[in-house]
Design an enzyme around this catalytic site. Structure first.
Site, PDB file in Angstrom:
ATOM      1  N   GLU A 199      -6.425   5.236  13.548  1.00  0.00           N
ATOM      2  CA  GLU A 199      -7.375   4.317  14.188  1.00  0.00           C
ATOM      3  C   GLU A 199      -8.090   4.916  15.393  1.00  0.00           C
ATOM      4  O   GLU A 199      -9.030   4.300  15.916  1.00  0.00           O
ATOM      5  CB  GLU A 199      -6.676   3.011  14.591  1.00  0.00           C
TER       6      GLU A 199
ATOM      7  N   TYR B  46      -1.521   4.897  10.573  1.00  0.00           N
ATOM      8  CA  TYR B  46      -1.905   3.947  11.610  1.00  0.00           C
ATOM      9  C   TYR B  46      -0.732   3.783  12.565  1.00  0.00           C
ATOM     10  O   TYR B  46       0.424   3.652  12.135  1.00  0.00           O
ATOM     11  CB  TYR B  46      -2.258   2.586  11.003  1.00  0.00           C
TER      12      TYR B  46
ATOM     13  N   LYS C 153       1.276   2.202   7.351  1.00  0.00           N
ATOM     14  CA  LYS C 153       1.599   1.441   8.553  1.00  0.00           C
ATOM     15  C   LYS C 153       2.440   2.262   9.515  1.00  0.00           C
ATOM     16  O   LYS C 153       3.022   3.293   9.173  1.00  0.00           O
ATOM     17  CB  LYS C 153       2.349   0.160   8.180  1.00  0.00           C
TER      18      LYS C 153
ATOM     19  N   HIS D  18      -1.301   2.108  16.264  1.00  0.00           N
ATOM     20  CA  HIS D  18      -1.539   0.936  17.123  1.00  0.00           C
ATOM     21  C   HIS D  18      -0.482   0.862  18.230  1.00  0.00           C
ATOM     22  O   HIS D  18       0.276  -0.104  18.355  1.00  0.00           O
ATOM     23  CB  HIS D  18      -1.533  -0.350  16.289  1.00  0.00           C
TER      24      HIS D  18
ATOM     25  N   ASP E 287      -3.245  -6.330  15.323  1.00  0.00           N
ATOM     26  CA  ASP E 287      -2.629  -5.001  15.369  1.00  0.00           C
ATOM     27  C   ASP E 287      -2.694  -4.396  16.765  1.00  0.00           C
ATOM     28  O   ASP E 287      -1.877  -3.533  17.103  1.00  0.00           O
ATOM     29  CB  ASP E 287      -3.315  -4.056  14.374  1.00  0.00           C
TER      30      ASP E 287
ATOM     31  N   ARG F   7       0.836  -1.190   0.000  1.00  0.00           N
ATOM     32  CA  ARG F   7       0.000   0.000   0.000  1.00  0.00           C
ATOM     33  C   ARG F   7       0.879   1.251   0.000  1.00  0.00           C
ATOM     34  O   ARG F   7       2.067   1.192   0.314  1.00  0.00           O
ATOM     35  CB  ARG F   7      -0.907   0.015   1.229  1.00  0.00           C
TER      36      ARG F   7
END
Length: 371
Positions: free
Chosen positions: A118, A94, A75, A96, A270, A15
């Site tokens: 998120e 993101y 990511k 996490h 995740d 991605r």
């Protein structure tokens, strides 16, 4: 503003943080977008497409991190990327953080302003930047689980849809949110026998009204989870506590009572995973076996369908990127409480309460640090 889009470097992560259409929109509004050369080539987003959209192609991530005011990724930054971040720079991706103390420590040390996709919310209490990847991951969970159930992969050899005269496979989905609903929808589409467990009666009522008798719903308790899991061929962990580590809902002691060769797909990995025996895996080496039960715990599942996922993600993130670029992060965050909920790290301080609680940091409300 100068916006940097580096190439993703996590294992089998194809991605990219922005499509050419997203670049064009930002350039149209007067911003400069730096895209790492070949960042999207693997999914058909060529250098020529980015150049035609007004991007400036840059050879290395180091140059992008050095020049950009805002870094847009997919990511969480890997350690070598964290080392390139600088004080006051804006990171939008993101993160996490709750199950990742090392990344949290590195981001605090960097002095960066980090907004996590998120934990951005909307007016209905939803998670609009997590939702598109949750939709993808939920649907992928059934694809991955169906493949892993094949005997050659270590599964018990069950075809989820069955055939005339043979009962279909049993799928249990723990969590009825976006991931869970999409997993259930895919599994029903294959003809499986599907059960969803959740603690929200309202959510179960909604799923029942949408899908009727095709979908079984159960209120989630220790007993109902254990009973459902032990009769399943495929279990999908789709539990989310926003910003916090996922609760461990299936204990190791339960595995010995499951069907040999059953499959666990942990979409919550995740956030640390919702099965006690979960550990993060990669697309390159996605599965492992514990007590005869096959585990699929890929931490970037949507990366497996990177083209679809990239377009879906940019559709959701672009309005926020435009707002941050046009106003600057301080004004944009003060103006929008839902975007402000995405602020996890601010110049060395932890501004997400679940992260602070889970990792033992002092919590500083975002409103306070911004003012």
């Amino acid at each position: 503003m100068i916006i940097g889009v580096p190439k993703e470097i996590k294992n089998h992560e194809y991605r990219i943080g922005m499509t050419p259409a997203g670049v064009r929109e930002l350039v149209h509004q007067g911003h400069q977008v730096l895209v790492q050369r070949d960042g999207g080539t693997a999914i058909g987003l060529t250098n020529a497409l980015y150049e035609a959209s007004g991007a400036t192609l840059i050879n290395t991530a180091e140059e992008i991190f050095a020049a950009a005011d805002m870094i847009v990724k997919v990511k969480e930054p890997q350690p070598q990327e964290c080392a390139m971040l600088r004080p006051g720079q804006l990171l939008f991706t993101y993160l996490h953080l709750a199950p990742d103390p090392n990344q949290t420590k590195l981001l605090i040390k960097s002095g960066v302003v980090a907004i996590a996709y998120e934990t951005v919310t909307d007016s209905h209490g939803g998670l609009p930047l997590l939702a598109p990847m949750s939709e993808v991951a939920g649907r992928m969970a059934i694809q991955a689980g169906a493949h892993t159930l094949e005997k050659a992969q270590g599964g018990n050899g069950t075809l989820l849809g069955g055939v005339p005269g043979v009962e279909p496979g049993k799928v249990v989905v723990i969590g009825g949110g976006v991931v869970g609903e999409n997993a259930a929808r895919m599994a029903m589409g294959l003809g499986a026998d599907v059960t969803v467990l959740d603690r929200s009666i309202d959510r179960l009522k909604m799923l029942d009204s949408l899908y009727g008798p095709r979908l079984k719903t159960l209120y989630s308790t220790v007993e109902s989870v254990e009973s459902a899991v032990c009769s399943a061929d495929l279990v999908v962990g789709a539990v989310l506590v926003p910003g916090a580590a996922a609760p461990k809902l299936v204990k190791r002691t339960t595995l010995v009572n499951m069907r040999p060769g059953a499959v666990l797909v942990d979409v919550a990995i995740d956030q640390g995973g919702c099965f006690e025996t979960s550990k993060a895996t990669t697309h390159q080496d996605p599965i492992y076996n514990v007590d005869g039960i096959v585990h699929y715990c890929v931490a970037n599942m949507p990366g497996g369908v990177a083209r679809t996922a990239t377009f879906a993600l940019t559709n959701s993130t672009l309005p926020y990127i435009v707002d941050l670029a046009n106003k600057g992060y301080n004004t944009a965050l003060l103006d929008d409480a839902d975007l402000r909920n995405g602020l996890n790290i601010y110049k060395g301080q932890v501004t997400c309460e679940p992260v602070a609680r889970d990792l033992g940091y002092d919590y500083m409300p975002a409103q306070d640090v911004l003012n």
